[in-house]
Design a protein around this motif. Structure first.
Motif, PDB file in Angstrom:
ATOM      1  N   UNK B 433       0.839  -1.209   0.000  1.00  0.00           N
ATOM      2  CA  UNK B 433       0.000   0.000   0.000  1.00  0.00           C
ATOM      3  C   UNK B 433       0.872   1.257   0.000  1.00  0.00           C
ATOM      4  N   UNK B 434       1.967   1.209   0.744  1.00  0.00           N
ATOM      5  CA  UNK B 434       2.840   2.385   0.821  1.00  0.00           C
ATOM      6  C   UNK B 434       3.524   2.666  -0.523  1.00  0.00           C
ATOM      7  N   UNK B 437       0.971   4.164  -2.803  1.00  0.00           N
ATOM      8  CA  UNK B 437       0.636   5.507  -2.309  1.00  0.00           C
ATOM      9  C   UNK B 437       1.729   6.512  -2.673  1.00  0.00           C
ATOM     10  N   UNK B 441       1.424   9.790  -5.074  1.00  0.00           N
ATOM     11  CA  UNK B 441       1.679  11.130  -4.543  1.00  0.00           C
ATOM     12  C   UNK B 441       2.835  11.796  -5.285  1.00  0.00           C
ATOM     13  N   UNK B 523      -8.159   7.047  -6.190  1.00  0.00           N
ATOM     14  CA  UNK B 523      -7.500   7.089  -4.887  1.00  0.00           C
ATOM     15  C   UNK B 523      -8.521   6.795  -3.787  1.00  0.00           C
ATOM     16  N   UNK B 524      -8.066   6.221  -2.655  1.00  0.00           N
ATOM     17  CA  UNK B 524      -9.003   5.806  -1.612  1.00  0.00           C
ATOM     18  C   UNK B 524      -9.888   6.965  -1.147  1.00  0.00           C
ATOM     19  N   UNK B 525     -11.141   6.693  -0.987  1.00  0.00           N
ATOM     20  CA  UNK B 525     -12.169   7.652  -0.543  1.00  0.00           C
ATOM     21  C   UNK B 525     -12.444   8.710  -1.606  1.00  0.00           C
ATOM     22  N   UNK B 526     -11.747   8.656  -2.713  1.00  0.00           N
ATOM     23  CA  UNK B 526     -11.973   9.643  -3.770  1.00  0.00           C
ATOM     24  C   UNK B 526     -12.767   8.995  -4.913  1.00  0.00           C
TER      25      UNK B 526
END
Lengths: 546, 546
Positions: B433-434, B437, B441, B523-526
């Motif tokens: 996940x990192x 991510x 970013x 992207x998560x929650x997006x």
């Protein structure tokens, strides 16, 4: 590294190296500090004033403002960060010598940083950010580049300094904060007495014979002492709120995954499959400072820095325009409220009701046993078959601190975690979450009003299990501890019950004058609504840390 | 309930009871349906028109509109729900006889409900809600009061009908939806062939010899057949997107915990400690229908109905005002893209770039192996020491369906889950996940463009493991499968590579005309941002299900 003399020597060496960072001119005479023992019932809140080490300006800067006001002062040019930082460094130095609340001291670095902040404001004509020039203290588990995170394990004393800041530290620095101390925690972070074999025990500045709470106990004590105006804390079972309620300051535990946890040092093993997550929140002197902290951090889009933060912006709300509905949980039968807390809760409920809001009783019979829920939570904390935290202790030969054996649930004795059991625990966990969810929805509750602990701060090593704070962790509901009233045996005597057994024992003389508290619990992801309601309740109850 | 004859008899009896719910006048002659076999390469998309069972109006209602337009039509009084529901019931009845996509048939109840909707509009002068009068189909795992959720396990055939609706079903009903069918899934829901011993195999309406995908395969096939205009699906490894891409419709997997999962029937044990969560999303004919579904459900405050939903409102966005940045992942070396998919991906990337957006390559060397990530995900799906799903199969004596043994990772062979291992898996999961991510970013990516599968739909029981769809589940990134282009051997031949091994094999003749697809990952929650970008990309690529 296994003999007793070894671990003692290592710990002593660390303590000396930290103590050496307090400038000679800020040291208190031994003859003066020797009275400050863990059996003394005295308050030391007036020691900074009496010590003569702080001038009037420094006393004013450390005593008369909250973080919001201090930043305003500095931004308006009415104080420099250098002045403010010096004052708080001095006061933290005194705190360290009196209540033993710090682990890492960074006064020199802080003063350099404060000058940078002042220079920035001067040359750019604008503040660095929302924390411009503000000294902010950190629990020991936050990483600061160049500084150790020993977590107060003797076995961690050999660890090199951290090479990166915690994500949260990067954020507060980007907003202009000044880092100057890290603060004390309990061995393993899983007891409410901030006591360990490296730095020793933090004392409660209101009454040295009482616990400072934990695990963010160094923060709670330092903030109450006004050696800090705002602190960064963490909470998985009450570690923000317990020190807040023991010392008489504010503490806010947000919903999980809103404040970035990346690059903090864990007390145990990484990769826990527990469904209870550690969270970060503030310990503070005012409700608006908690607001400042949460909004500022979340306004920094922390999900860009930490993949485990939910990308959910902070919402700015207007004050509630309708009466608030507060569910009231008075107590769990296993831990009857001590008279000061019973009085505080009843007084708060009455005042809130009289202000036109609704108090909706939640009978114990409508909810699962809070004690059993806490015991379940504890199983989630004990899921590591390798018992890594235990190994961290044993690695040096250091002994267990006295309070560790008191934080235990008889029904968990002999329990060994298994994968199969974890599935059943998750089902049990889900059931509890559903019951509370359904009550909140059916009764249309905005928040729950309940105790944060059955007592005020209690004598060292008698705290036991924190069932009232761990419930919101289990539910992942945001929750805050609010200081409200004090133990006063003359007023409390009407609340003494003879048909219950107080645990720990209720001894009016031992806790006289200790801060009381209430806990407000919000709905998941509605941290903004909880804070909004706390602001309303704060006005009704005239809440403050003084 | 252990002999072969027993389970066969039980399954046959269930099939008969479902078949009996198709009115006699909607039945196709055996002489006509006998040509529709799983080895035939024909398309059956024109069967409804050829069958003579639907009149012109019914053909128009089922073929010429998406859900949004149908609701507009009904709200405007230009069609009744009764008309629309009748048309879709008829067409679903044909689908059932041709591609075997339904499990539960509720035509009678649907027509009663449709009349209620019509009556409501007539008497109240306003629609019931955003789904006013709209037939919506449901994967078999959704609970409908009074109807069984067998999950296509023979051993579940003895289960009583559900006594409550799924939370999602309650929401769509409150918005005026009409429930009329539940649809077929694979045995255990963990393969991409929607085949089981109760209802048999769902065929792909584009080409009967190809898989319909899974686990929400009945939906994908029924929607493509236009026996449904909008379906409710679930996804933990690709179960929304795989049927979407196999059949050539749209599928959207939201971030976890946004759409309520409460009161669905699980294929295995409750209480999984896996950090990969099942999610609900739509399979649809248009991008705006996915938007309609997601916004409508979330606008219903689903966190009030399901304690596991995050209280995060749906955000309405304006179209992107700046060029979009799309990261491009072409393929994982383990599963080289078949020529039709390679062409679709390249064509999409080129068109998007030509429209002024940025395509940012993400080399395979910059990311963890997608294959290994998928193997890790599979371990999370196999965490139950009791192997409950296996027991559900074995309880009746039914055999495994042929595709089950093909959904496996050699590196997981012989692996038995343990609590200790789960901690390490979580660490591994966090690392992956990192990495993603940090790439997103650093490269400032809005979305990732990648394949949803290495091929179009492939012949039955050859699909294998869905590594490209499970990655967004592992990351908890929202993701959508978008139908784009078709396999055309004349155009695809330029993309044939001789230096790779296609798995499953690439046979141009077998897949000629099969829908191709691309996957967009947000992207998560997006979810809102992803959908917004899909709308932009949809215009550029002129995406549609036709």
């Amino acid at each position: 590294m296994s003999s007793t003399s070894d671990w003692r020597a290592l710990a002593a060496s660390k303590r000396e190296s930290v103590a050496a960072k307090i400038p000679a001119e800020w040291r208190l005479p031994k003859s003066f500090t020797s009275q400050f023992t863990q059996t003394s019932r005295i308050s030391v809140l007036d020691v900074p004033r009496k010590s003569g080490l702080l001038n009037d300006r420094e006393l004013e800067l450390t005593e008369n403002y909250d973080a919001t006001a201090l930043v305003e002062l500095m931004v308006a040019g009415k104080a420099t960060s250098y002045e403010v930082t010096t004052a708080f460094c001095k006061r933290a130095a005194i705190a360290q010598q009196v209540i033993n609340c710090c682990t890492e001291i960074m006064f020199n670095e802080a003063l350099v940083r404060a000058k940078e902040c002042d220079e920035y404001l001067k040359t750019k004509g604008k503040p660095m950010g929302k924390f411009h020039g503000l000294p902010i203290s950190l629990k020991d588990s936050f990483n600061v580049k160049g500084v150790q995170s020993t977590l107060c394990y003797v076995s961690f004393l050999s660890h090199p300094p951290d090479t990166e800041n915690s994500a949260l530290v990067d954020i507060i620095l980007s907003e202009g904060a000044v880092i100057y101390v890290k603060t004390n925690i309990p061995q393993t972070m899983m007891t409410a007495d901030s006591d360990n074999n490296v730095f020793g025990r933090t004392l409660n500045p209101n009454n040295l014979s009482l616990t400072a709470g934990g695990s963010t106990g160094g923060e709670g004590a330092l903030i109450k002492f006004r050696g800090s105006v705002l602190g960064c804390a963490t909470d998985i079972a009450g570690s923000i709120r317990l020190p807040a309620l023991c010392n008489g300051v504010f503490g806010f535990k947000p919903t999980a995954q809103r404040i970035p946890f990346a690059r903090t040092t864990p007390p145990g093993r990484l990769g826990s499959p527990s469904t209870i997550y550690p969270v970060i929140g503030p310990e503070a002197h005012s409700i608006r400072d908690m607001h400042l902290f949460l909004k500022t951090v979340i306004d920094n889009d922390p999900w860009e820095l930490d993949e485990n933060v939910l990308a959910v912006p902070w919402r700015t709300l207007t004050p509630p325009s309708r009466p608030i509905r507060l569910g009231l949980i008075i107590e769990d039968p296993s831990f009857p409220l001590h008279p000061p807390i019973q009085r505080a809760l009843q007084s708060a409920a009455t005042a809130i009701k009289e202000a036109g809001h609704f108090i909706v009783p939640i009978p114990t019979t409508d909810i699962p046993s809070i004690y059993d829920a806490a015991a379940l939570a504890w199983k989630f904390f004990l899921l590591d078959p390798q018992k890594t935290a235990v190994k961290h202790v044993q690695a040096s030969g250091e002994p267990w601190v006295p309070s560790i054996p008191t934080v235990t649930f008889p029904q968990n004795h002999g329990w060994e975690p298994s994968l199969d059991n974890l599935w059943d625990m998750n089902v049990e966990h889900a059931k509890i979450r559903k019951v509370f969810h359904d009550i909140v929805v059916e009764k249309k509750l905005d928040v729950i009003l309940m105790p944060g602990y059955q007592a005020t701060a209690v004598p060292h090593d008698t705290f036991g299990v924190p069932i009232y704070t761990v419930l919101p962790n289990l539910l992942d509901y945001p929750a805050a501890s609010l200081p409200y009233l004090k133990a006063e045996k003359e007023l409390d005597k009407d609340f003494v019950r003879t048909d219950v057994t107080y645990a720990p024992p209720y001894t009016p003389e031992a806790v006289e004058g200790a801060p009381s508290s209430i806990q407000l619990v919000g709905r998941p992801m509605k941290d903004e609504e909880l804070l909004n309601i706390i602001e309303t309740v704060g006005e009704i109850l005239k809440l403050s840390t003084e």
